[in-house]
Design a protein around this motif. Structure first.
Motif, PDB file in Angstrom:
ATOM      1  N   VAL A  59       0.962  -0.969  -0.010  1.00 19.86           N
ATOM      2  CA  VAL A  59       0.128   0.085   0.051  1.00 19.86           C
ATOM      3  C   VAL A  59       0.965   1.163   0.092  1.00 19.86           C
ATOM      4  CG1 VAL A  59      -1.751   1.255   1.216  1.00 19.86           C
ATOM      5  CG2 VAL A  59      -1.838  -1.123   1.244  1.00 19.86           C
ATOM      6  N   LEU A  60       0.903   2.004  -1.194  1.00 20.12           N
ATOM      7  CA  LEU A  60       1.726   3.127  -1.282  1.00 20.12           C
ATOM      8  C   LEU A  60       1.279   4.377  -0.336  1.00 20.12           C
ATOM      9  CD1 LEU A  60       2.184   3.297  -4.865  1.00 20.12           C
ATOM     10  CD2 LEU A  60       3.825   2.404  -3.173  1.00 20.12           C
ATOM     11  N   ARG A  61      -0.197   4.456  -0.348  1.00 21.49           N
ATOM     12  CA  ARG A  61      -0.799   5.383   0.569  1.00 21.49           C
ATOM     13  C   ARG A  61      -2.269   5.250   0.585  1.00 21.49           C
ATOM     14  NH1 ARG A  61      -0.177  10.747  -3.297  1.00 21.49           N
ATOM     15  NH2 ARG A  61      -2.098  10.849  -4.375  1.00 21.49           N
ATOM     16  N   THR A  62      -3.091   5.799   1.502  1.00 19.98           N
ATOM     17  CA  THR A  62      -4.289   5.770   1.784  1.00 19.98           C
ATOM     18  C   THR A  62      -5.090   7.018   1.824  1.00 19.98           C
ATOM     19  OG1 THR A  62      -4.450   3.507   2.780  1.00 19.98           O
ATOM     20  CG2 THR A  62      -6.529   4.995   2.854  1.00 19.98           C
ATOM     21  N   ASP A  63      -5.817   7.597   0.904  1.00 17.41           N
ATOM     22  CA  ASP A  63      -6.393   8.764   0.875  1.00 17.41           C
ATOM     23  C   ASP A  63      -7.988   8.890   1.120  1.00 17.41           C
ATOM     24  OD1 ASP A  63      -3.874  10.213   0.748  1.00 17.41           O
ATOM     25  OD2 ASP A  63      -3.924   9.216  -1.426  1.00 17.41           O
ATOM     26  N   PRO A  64      -8.472  10.040   1.555  1.00 17.22           N
ATOM     27  CA  PRO A  64     -10.002  10.239   1.763  1.00 17.22           C
ATOM     28  C   PRO A  64     -10.288  10.373   0.048  1.00 17.22           C
ATOM     29  CG  PRO A  64      -9.195  11.405   3.239  1.00 17.22           C
ATOM     30  CD  PRO A  64      -8.051  10.821   2.672  1.00 17.22           C
ATOM     31  N   ILE A  65     -11.177  10.002  -0.404  1.00 13.11           N
ATOM     32  CA  ILE A  65     -11.480   9.983  -1.898  1.00 13.11           C
ATOM     33  C   ILE A  65     -12.710  11.023  -2.240  1.00 13.11           C
ATOM     34  CG2 ILE A  65     -13.308   8.073  -1.847  1.00 13.11           C
ATOM     35  CD1 ILE A  65     -12.377   7.274  -4.647  1.00 13.11           C
ATOM     36  N   PRO A  66     -12.571  12.018  -2.958  1.00 10.72           N
ATOM     37  CA  PRO A  66     -13.234  13.219  -3.180  1.00 10.72           C
ATOM     38  C   PRO A  66     -14.628  12.413  -3.899  1.00 10.72           C
ATOM     39  CG  PRO A  66     -11.240  13.844  -4.165  1.00 10.72           C
ATOM     40  CD  PRO A  66     -11.162  12.270  -3.844  1.00 10.72           C
ATOM     41  N   ALA A  67     -16.022  12.964  -3.375  1.00  6.21           N
ATOM     42  CA  ALA A  67     -17.101  12.685  -3.896  1.00  6.21           C
ATOM     43  C   ALA A  67     -18.028  13.902  -4.190  1.00  6.21           C
ATOM     44  CB  ALA A  67     -17.833  11.610  -2.962  1.00  6.21           C
ATOM     45  N   TYR A  68     -18.966  13.841  -5.126  1.00  7.84           N
ATOM     46  CA  TYR A  68     -19.690  14.771  -4.963  1.00  7.84           C
ATOM     47  C   TYR A  68     -21.478  14.660  -4.358  1.00  7.84           C
ATOM     48  CZ  TYR A  68     -17.417  16.586  -9.104  1.00  7.84           C
ATOM     49  OH  TYR A  68     -16.406  17.163  -9.937  1.00  7.84           O
ATOM     50  N   ALA A  69     -21.730  15.698  -3.755  1.00  7.72           N
ATOM     51  CA  ALA A  69     -23.159  15.652  -2.870  1.00  7.72           C
ATOM     52  C   ALA A  69     -23.664  16.994  -3.034  1.00  7.72           C
ATOM     53  CB  ALA A  69     -22.660  15.355  -1.426  1.00  7.72           C
TER      54      ALA A  69
END
Length: 218
Positions: free
Chosen positions: A175-185
């Protein structure tokens, strides 16, 4: 009124200026009255120096200008505040892209994955409101928009609720990195809390306006 004796201690320029400077927002008419009384009660044997008098007048003028400037700035700040809220009203009903949690109600949630450079695969992890991992699925590496359909690990629809989505960028099994993933709301409300603008998204999720990275019409 008793006459003032020659031994009366006059108010010095430094005392007068310090007394007023300690409260810059004071009424500058008070300062002018102080100067008038000081001139009337001068010690005849030690009159006010012309240079000191000029300094006091300059101080009075500077304080007057500062008070007027503060009043003008307060008026401008109120106008900018109203203008900002008028502009924010146009945000309501639009879709905002943020890295906050998402609300799933059966409709697909559009994501904007951004895998780390060098990754050879990327995995979307889904955690429910209790912190339990409910789903993992592979997403493309090309950075295109990705629709999360709200299914669990077995493919069954998840219940309506709040979920945290994260993207694992991987190189093989590492695992290189773990990030919050952008989402539309959808933005349902815009609020001003002091100097901060808070947006209320679908499902009651609140985010700062500073955290919005994109806007679009539904």
């Amino acid at each position: 009124m008793e006459p003032i004796s020659a031994t009366t201690t006059p108010t010095t320029p430094t005392q007068a200026s310090r007394g007023f400077a300690a409260s810059p927002g004071s009424d500058f008419n008070t300062f002018l009255r102080m100067l008038t009384v000081q001139m009337q009660n001068q010690d005849p044997l030690n009159p006010l120096n012309a240079t000191d008098f000029a300094v006091q007048l300059a101080t009075f003028s500077g304080v007057e200008q500062q008070v007027q400037t503060n009043q003008m700035l307060s008026g401008l700040a109120a106008q900018f505040s109203l203008m900002g809220m008028a502009q924010l009203s146009g945000w309501v009903g639009q879709e905002a892209r943020t890295k906050s949690d998402v609300w799933y109600d059966g409709a697909p949630v559009l994501l904007a994955p951004d895998p780390a450079p060098g990754a050879d695969n990327a995995v979307l992890t889904v955690t429910d409101a209790t912190g339990r991992l409910v789903s993992r699925e592979t997403v493309p590496l090309d950075g295109r928009s990705y629709a999360w359909l709200g299914a669990d690990a077995t493919g069954n629809p998840l219940p309506e609720g709040r979920y945290q989505l994260r993207l694992e960028s991987r190189l093989g099994d590492e695992v290189l990195r773990t990030d919050p993933i952008p989402a539309y709301a959808v933005i349902e409300e815009a609020r001003r809390d002091g100097d901060q603008i808070t947006l209320l998204l679908k499902g009651g999720i609140s985010v700062s306006a500073d955290d919005v990275t994109a806007l679009r019409k539904p």
